[in-house]
Design a protein around this motif. Sequence first.
Motif, PDB file in Angstrom:
ATOM      1  N   ARG A  94      28.998  10.337 -42.732  1.00 40.77           N
ATOM      2  CA  ARG A  94      28.626   9.241 -43.238  1.00 40.77           C
ATOM      3  C   ARG A  94      29.582   8.073 -43.519  1.00 40.77           C
ATOM      4  O   ARG A  94      30.996   8.629 -43.927  1.00 40.77           O
ATOM      5  CB  ARG A  94      27.682   8.993 -44.413  1.00 40.77           C
ATOM      6  N   ARG A 134      26.310   3.239 -47.141  1.00 42.54           N
ATOM      7  CA  ARG A 134      27.080   4.081 -46.090  1.00 42.54           C
ATOM      8  C   ARG A 134      26.147   4.029 -44.794  1.00 42.54           C
ATOM      9  O   ARG A 134      24.854   3.517 -44.507  1.00 42.54           O
ATOM     10  CB  ARG A 134      26.664   5.650 -46.400  1.00 42.54           C
ATOM     11  N   ARG A 182      22.475   1.680 -42.025  1.00 43.83           N
ATOM     12  CA  ARG A 182      23.034   1.452 -43.137  1.00 43.83           C
ATOM     13  C   ARG A 182      22.082   1.801 -44.574  1.00 43.83           C
ATOM     14  O   ARG A 182      21.036   1.032 -44.648  1.00 43.83           O
ATOM     15  CB  ARG A 182      23.724   0.150 -42.949  1.00 43.83           C
ATOM     16  N   PHE A 236      25.194   6.092 -41.217  1.00 42.07           N
ATOM     17  CA  PHE A 236      25.102   7.050 -40.734  1.00 42.07           C
ATOM     18  C   PHE A 236      24.098   7.289 -39.557  1.00 42.07           C
ATOM     19  O   PHE A 236      23.446   6.234 -39.008  1.00 42.07           O
ATOM     20  CB  PHE A 236      24.391   8.284 -41.715  1.00 42.07           C
TER      21      PHE A 236
END
Length: 224
Positions: free
Chosen positions: A157, A220, A216, A222
């Motif tokens: 992340r 974060r 998002r 990922f």
Amino acid sequence: MSIETAAREARYSFFAKMAKQRRCQTIFLAHHADDLVETFLINLFRGAGLTGLAAMREVSMRRIEDVNLTIVRPLLGVWRDEIDSYVRQHRLKFREDASNKNLAPLRNRFRRRVIPYLEKTLGRKIRPSILRAATIAAEEEAWIESMAKHPDAKNQRLSVEKLRSLPTALQRRFIMAWLREQSIADIGFDVIERVRSLLDPKIAKINLPRDRHARRRGGRIFVE
């Protein structure tokens, strides 16, 4: 995805499979100087940055699926006609790929049409100059990579706050390194820019190649 790209991915997938079976982490490829010149020009016309122009190096690392491979190309400084001369001199048996005469693949058109046309128009050989430019690009790219490493690139992340704090050029390099760690295929400028768009609070999800996505959430970014 083009046939050439699909074939290249299939080859590397096979290399990774064999490397895993035989517990080998290094492979040697026979790309030569003419291949390097063609790759440089193709990527240049695609609008590539320094990373794309330096895509073919004597030694490089590539993660394929769950295998980390060291790729060595010992013939990048040798021209095709030098190899042909050596083969004739030593009477070595070889097999010519019949598809090399097919003008449908982009690389073959560059080899047989574009480069000869440029040399005729300019009135001189351009391959040595392009080889020099590609070599300089590769050396400078290697130095920039060593200076621009970011420890978070290996995390699953990404921190939005940290990414926003970087200059645009470093954001792109950081995202590219991170996508490689996530085994994302076909990473190009458009893919990197789509991930950068997640820094915009209005955008929460983008598409990645091969039906994958980046999202998002909670500050974060990922891959899913």
